[in-house]
Motif scaffolding. Structure first.
Motif, mmCIF file in Angstrom:
data_model
loop_
_atom_site.group_PDB
_atom_site.id
_atom_site.type_symbol
_atom_site.label_atom_id
_atom_site.label_comp_id
_atom_site.label_asym_id
_atom_site.label_seq_id
_atom_site.Cartn_x
_atom_site.Cartn_y
_atom_site.Cartn_z
ATOM 1 N N LYS A 113 0.822 -1.214 0.000
ATOM 2 C CA LYS A 113 0.000 0.000 0.000
ATOM 3 C C LYS A 113 0.855 1.263 0.000
ATOM 4 N N GLU A 114 1.948 1.223 0.771
ATOM 5 C CA GLU A 114 2.843 2.391 0.839
ATOM 6 C C GLU A 114 3.573 2.585 -0.486
ATOM 7 N N VAL A 115 4.070 1.470 -1.024
ATOM 8 C CA VAL A 115 4.862 1.558 -2.261
ATOM 9 C C VAL A 115 3.978 2.018 -3.419
ATOM 10 N N ILE A 116 2.757 1.495 -3.498
ATOM 11 C CA ILE A 116 1.861 1.894 -4.592
ATOM 12 C C ILE A 116 1.606 3.399 -4.538
ATOM 13 N N CYS A 117 1.283 3.910 -3.358
ATOM 14 C CA CYS A 117 1.011 5.353 -3.243
ATOM 15 C C CYS A 117 2.250 6.183 -3.564
ATOM 16 N N HIS A 118 3.395 5.663 -3.181
ATOM 17 C CA HIS A 118 4.652 6.359 -3.486
ATOM 18 C C HIS A 118 4.910 6.379 -4.998
ATOM 19 N N ALA A 154 -3.856 7.594 -2.307
ATOM 20 C CA ALA A 154 -3.179 7.778 -3.605
ATOM 21 C C ALA A 154 -3.576 9.125 -4.206
ATOM 22 N N GLU A 155 -2.604 9.807 -4.762
ATOM 23 C CA GLU A 155 -2.860 11.144 -5.305
ATOM 24 C C GLU A 155 -3.290 11.081 -6.766
#
Lengths: 175, 175
Positions: A113-118, A154-155
């Motif tokens: 989840k963190e990596v995808i948003c990053h 997510a942006e």
């Protein structure tokens, strides 16, 4: 006037079902759905960006028959893990090439989840697609859900595709 | 081989900003985004289904200058409410006709999140698009979010489109 392709980032993962070393049911479902419902005949209008995030095993070992005694052993494990991820991505990339849809594929390591948003921040896709097992609240507490986190954080716009009931394996936590 | 159009249900609502009797910022943003990023040049491939859910005012009155003394007064209020919803939908339908995208529009009354999920069940769109104000957790507690509910409960894929930061009005709870 034809604009730049719409860039769709697709989070994909491996199946958790034993003896089934392929893309998860959710991932394949989401991918085929995108082709059928969004891309349709407009294959030149879109670019798919596949992102597979490898999760380090909880205990740090993914093969109990091996001995991990030196840093080199860990390196070979990492290589094996990478190879596994590549096999997964090959499935999607091959399908795209068959159909004539532009694509690229990435492997990253960490908390999905963190990596995808990053990666959304870095790559700036037009939208993100995440498959979801469609778990109930009780199951969600224990397995967490990547999709819920991405919708909130997510942006970019996020499309959540639930696995259909008739595709769910015996244990719904599996995928 | 060309399949049936992809049917996209779009939840739309009115702006909450005083003196601004139009579609909300989120609704218009989501609509233009769909045209630009999903429909693109493939105008024959899609059908948009607009759904506006009217919320009965908390106190049952929407015009404090009027006296509501008989059932007929309430009827006239309901008519006014319906007229307002039609004006909102006219905006989207007109835009679609200009571009040549097939569409239809519905007005329903009730709790937006419940009604939207119910209509998804009934109309069976290929996916649902909901705009979101992108509120923080503190604001969310008080205003609730339709989008979060729909992602969890709607029986179809859901695309959540957050309002971009530069479109946010002074009070982020407004839209």
């Amino acid at each position: 006037m034809q604009r730049e392709r719409t860039r769709i980032m697709v989070g994909v993962n491996e199946s958790t079902i034993k003896g089934y070393p392929h893309a998860s049911i959710s991932s394949r479902g989401a991918f085929e759905w995108i082709l059928q419902k969004i891309v349709r005949s407009n294959t030149c209008g879109f670019k798919l960006i596949f992102l597979h995030v490898q999760v380090p095993d909880e205990d740090g070992f993914d093969d109990t028959d091996s001995i991990y005694a030196s840093p080199d052993d860990f390196k070979s494990m990492e290589r094996k893990g990478r190879a596994r991820g590549l096999q997964l991505l090959e499935y999607f990339v091959t399908r795209c090439h068959e159909i004539g849809v532009s694509c690229e594929a990435w492997i990253k390591q960490g908390d999905p989840k963190e990596v995808i948003c990053h990666e959304v921040k870095r790559v700036r896709p037009d939208f993100l697609v995440v498959g979801s097992r469609g778990l109930g609240p009780f199951q969600r507490v224990f397995v967490g859900t990547v999709s819920e986190f991405c919708v909130k954080h997510a942006e970019c716009p996020v499309l959540t595709i639930k696995r259909s009931a008739d595709e769910a394996p015996q244990d719904p936590v599996d995928d």
